[in-house]
Scaffold this motif. Structure first.
Motif, mmCIF file in Angstrom:
data_model
loop_
_atom_site.group_PDB
_atom_site.id
_atom_site.type_symbol
_atom_site.label_atom_id
_atom_site.label_comp_id
_atom_site.label_asym_id
_atom_site.label_seq_id
_atom_site.Cartn_x
_atom_site.Cartn_y
_atom_site.Cartn_z
ATOM 1 N N SER A 116 -12.990 -27.979 19.664
ATOM 2 C CA SER A 116 -12.077 -29.710 20.076
ATOM 3 C C SER A 116 -10.559 -29.197 20.620
ATOM 4 N N TRP A 117 -10.397 -28.119 20.168
ATOM 5 C CA TRP A 117 -8.780 -27.566 21.134
ATOM 6 C C TRP A 117 -8.922 -27.150 22.220
ATOM 7 N N LEU A 118 -10.344 -27.279 23.009
ATOM 8 C CA LEU A 118 -10.541 -26.620 24.166
ATOM 9 C C LEU A 118 -9.777 -28.139 24.988
ATOM 10 N N ASP A 119 -8.901 -27.572 26.437
ATOM 11 C CA ASP A 119 -9.123 -28.306 27.820
ATOM 12 C C ASP A 119 -8.251 -29.427 27.154
ATOM 13 N N SER A 209 -2.194 -36.031 22.724
ATOM 14 C CA SER A 209 -2.543 -37.280 23.269
ATOM 15 C C SER A 209 -2.115 -39.019 22.454
ATOM 16 N N ALA A 210 -1.992 -39.713 22.915
ATOM 17 C CA ALA A 210 -1.727 -40.652 21.449
ATOM 18 C C ALA A 210 -2.473 -41.610 21.196
ATOM 19 N N PRO A 211 -2.249 -41.384 19.801
ATOM 20 C CA PRO A 211 -3.022 -42.475 19.582
ATOM 21 C C PRO A 211 -3.579 -44.184 20.302
ATOM 22 N N ALA A 212 -5.196 -44.213 19.434
ATOM 23 C CA ALA A 212 -5.776 -44.984 20.597
ATOM 24 C C ALA A 212 -6.867 -45.849 20.043
ATOM 25 N N VAL A 213 -6.678 -46.990 19.725
ATOM 26 C CA VAL A 213 -8.078 -48.102 19.126
ATOM 27 C C VAL A 213 -9.118 -47.988 20.637
ATOM 28 N N PHE A 214 -10.024 -48.111 20.312
ATOM 29 C CA PHE A 214 -11.320 -48.469 21.348
ATOM 30 C C PHE A 214 -12.581 -48.912 20.487
ATOM 31 N N GLY A 215 -13.055 -49.076 21.481
ATOM 32 C CA GLY A 215 -14.273 -49.714 20.941
ATOM 33 C C GLY A 215 -14.267 -51.345 21.896
ATOM 34 N N GLU A 219 -13.164 -51.651 17.424
ATOM 35 C CA GLU A 219 -13.520 -50.747 15.751
ATOM 36 C C GLU A 219 -13.202 -49.622 15.364
ATOM 37 N N PHE A 220 -12.434 -49.402 16.303
ATOM 38 C CA PHE A 220 -12.198 -47.633 16.457
ATOM 39 C C PHE A 220 -10.679 -47.371 16.586
ATOM 40 N N PHE A 221 -10.497 -46.268 15.972
ATOM 41 C CA PHE A 221 -9.069 -45.865 16.035
ATOM 42 C C PHE A 221 -9.118 -44.137 16.333
ATOM 43 N N ALA A 222 -8.267 -43.138 17.517
ATOM 44 C CA ALA A 222 -9.232 -41.915 17.864
ATOM 45 C C ALA A 222 -7.394 -41.320 17.320
ATOM 46 N N SER A 223 -7.456 -40.381 16.971
ATOM 47 C CA SER A 223 -6.257 -39.740 17.091
ATOM 48 C C SER A 223 -6.166 -38.339 15.933
ATOM 49 N N GLY A 224 -5.631 -37.158 16.744
ATOM 50 C CA GLY A 224 -4.997 -36.367 15.944
ATOM 51 C C GLY A 224 -4.735 -36.909 14.084
ATOM 52 N N HIS A 397 -11.297 -32.583 10.723
ATOM 53 C CA HIS A 397 -10.431 -31.439 11.491
ATOM 54 C C HIS A 397 -10.918 -30.854 12.795
ATOM 55 N N SER A 398 -11.609 -31.633 13.559
ATOM 56 C CA SER A 398 -11.142 -31.693 15.813
ATOM 57 C C SER A 398 -9.523 -32.651 15.229
ATOM 58 N N ALA A 399 -9.271 -31.604 16.653
ATOM 59 C CA ALA A 399 -8.274 -31.773 17.494
ATOM 60 C C ALA A 399 -7.695 -33.671 17.610
ATOM 61 N N ARG A 400 -8.685 -34.295 17.311
ATOM 62 C CA ARG A 400 -8.379 -36.001 17.834
ATOM 63 C C ARG A 400 -9.862 -37.017 16.902
ATOM 64 N N GLU A 401 -9.526 -36.716 15.579
ATOM 65 C CA GLU A 401 -10.673 -37.257 14.909
ATOM 66 C C GLU A 401 -10.603 -38.991 14.454
ATOM 67 N N MET A 402 -11.481 -39.512 14.340
ATOM 68 C CA MET A 402 -12.414 -41.378 14.519
ATOM 69 C C MET A 402 -12.397 -41.583 13.260
ATOM 70 N N ALA A 403 -11.341 -42.699 13.180
ATOM 71 C CA ALA A 403 -12.003 -44.084 12.163
ATOM 72 C C ALA A 403 -11.976 -45.178 12.334
ATOM 73 N N GLY A 404 -12.462 -46.137 11.946
ATOM 74 C CA GLY A 404 -12.588 -47.589 11.599
ATOM 75 C C GLY A 404 -11.409 -47.864 11.310
ATOM 76 N N THR A 405 -11.180 -49.332 12.119
ATOM 77 C CA THR A 405 -10.014 -49.972 12.387
ATOM 78 C C THR A 405 -9.441 -50.623 11.116
#
Length: 422
Positions: A116-119, A209-215, A219-224, A397-405
């Motif tokens: 997950s840390w690649l590229d 990368s900045a945290p982001a709400v998406f869906g 519904e979702f929130f992505a962030s390190g 434990h990904s460089a960018r994890e995913m939660a619910g809002t």
């Protein structure tokens, strides 16, 4: 939803300000100071006056509120979390390279999902200890990248799986054709000193990368670093906003959980016991009164847990399948890898019921080993009834994890009720 999104926006700001454990402790301290908390210097006499206090020990932050009428046997309501996340840490002599590339020598910290840390565009952040005995926080912008080998040069990667050698394949590139560049020089320049003045450093990589709400419905929130800044942030928000109860309310955001917590600022170390003991002593407690207070105390170990993964349902217990936005988790393990027992579960349920927060239960599939948290460590060190909770995630434990809002706010509300409960 508007309250949940407002909480998420603030969580995103907290994460953006906290690329390392040291930055997280500093940002928490800044917020507490703005809310009227007073900083306690560990080298000074302890302040036992009713009110709000905090201290920072390296990458750990401990905050507490002493109610009016507190005495030698007053109990504690503690919420534990951690400020570190799996990443890469700068090695000694970190400026390396070959074939015209300038690279950075890093050591794997904890258990990251390496692929997950690649590229990704990565930065460096942490602390520098200087010759004048001061410590400076430092962070870069996006300066490096771990590039994956092109599929044309690894034709079997999609069928045979990606295999990364931790030593050979994880060194980021940060320049080309510039052998004069030195990463320590770069970090020193950012804080306005010469590299020769840097006598020590604790510096880690972070995803810029900045945290982001998406869906489609947000519904979702992505962030390190959702594991575990989501809990640090939720507990700080709860402490600032909870109604004063009869207990001494404590937030303990430890460092080094991802590597076993065995440090002076980790949950296996003395920092929480030191703080609780000095609070009680300042209130007139001797050993007997301290233990009477601890016997009246409870601890929430707040750390992220696993949501059911729709592509890998067989990795989960078939009867307990938590979803994002289904509420925070009550984490249970028969072998005490989580500290939850029936007494602690009842404390958690009462807190959730008080504020109308739904919660979900998590237990591991019997065929898979269970991870652990600071919960069993705290229960073992202090003898306090402890319960493990946290928001559900995908891609932990990904460089960018995913939660619910909805879940981060729900966790904070439940913690607030726990602080104020009987």
């Amino acid at each position: 939803m508007s309250s949940a999104l407002a909480h998420l926006n603030d969580l995103g700001d907290f994460i953006a300000a906290s690329p390392s454990s040291f930055h997280a402790a500093a940002e928490g301290a800044r917020r507490l100071s703005a809310s009227g908390f007073q900083r306690q210097d560990e080298t000074e006499a302890w302040d036992s006056s009713p009110g709000k206090h905090f201290l920072v020990r390296d990458g750990a932050l401990i905050a507490w509120r002493i109610p009016l009428g507190a005495g030698p046997t007053t109990g504690f309501r503690i919420v534990g979390s951690h400020t570190d996340s799996p990443t890469f840490k700068l090695k000694p002599r970190p400026s390396i390279g070959s074939y015209g590339w300038q690279q950075i020598g890093v050591e794997v910290y904890g258990g990251p999902l390496l692929n997950s840390w690649l590229d990704r565009e990565l930065g460096l952040a942490g602390r520098l200890v200087l010759a004048d005995r001061t410590t400076r926080l430092v962070r870069t912008g996006p300066i490096m990248r771990i590039p994956q080998l092109a599929i044309h040069l690894d034709r079997g990667v999609n069928d045979e799986g990606l295999k990364l050698d931790k030593q050979q394949h994880t060194a980021p590139v940060w320049s080309v054709g510039r052998p004069d560049r030195d990463v320590l020089d770069h970090l020193a320049q950012l804080v306005g000193v010469d590299a020769k003045d840097v006598l020590g450093y604790d510096v880690v990589a972070f995803d810029t990368s900045a945290p982001a709400v998406f869906g489609p419905g947000d519904e979702f929130f992505a962030s390190g670093r959702l594991d575990n800044l989501s809990s640090v942030h939720a507990s700080l928000q709860a402490l600032e906003r909870a109604s004063e109860g009869e207990h001494i309310e404590v937030v303990a955001a430890f460092d080094h959980e991802e590597i076993g917590s065995a440090s002076r600022s980790g949950a296996s170390g003395p920092v929480l016991a030191d703080v609780l003991g000095r609070i009680a002593s300042a209130l007139g407690a001797g050993p007997d009164e301290l233990h009477r207070g601890l016997a009246r105390s409870y601890c929430l170990s707040a750390d992220a847990g696993h949501a059911v993964h729709p592509n890998y349902p067989g990795r989960h217990d078939p009867a307990n399948l938590p979803l994002l936005n289904g509420g925070p988790l009550l984490k249970i393990n028969a072998n005490q890898r989580y500290a939850t027992d029936a007494v602690g579960a009842a404390v958690w349920r009462r807190a959730c019921d008080t504020v109308g927060v739904a919660y979900q239960e998590f237990v591991s599939n019997n065929d898979l080993p269970c991870g652990s948290t600071i919960g069993p460590l705290t229960a073992t060190r202090l003898g306090i009834t402890t319960v493990d909770v946290g928001i559900p995630l995908l891609s932990m434990h990904s460089a960018r994890e995913m939660a619910g809002t909805a879940d981060p706010l729900a966790l904070s509300l439940a913690i607030r009720a726990f602080f104020s409960g009987d």
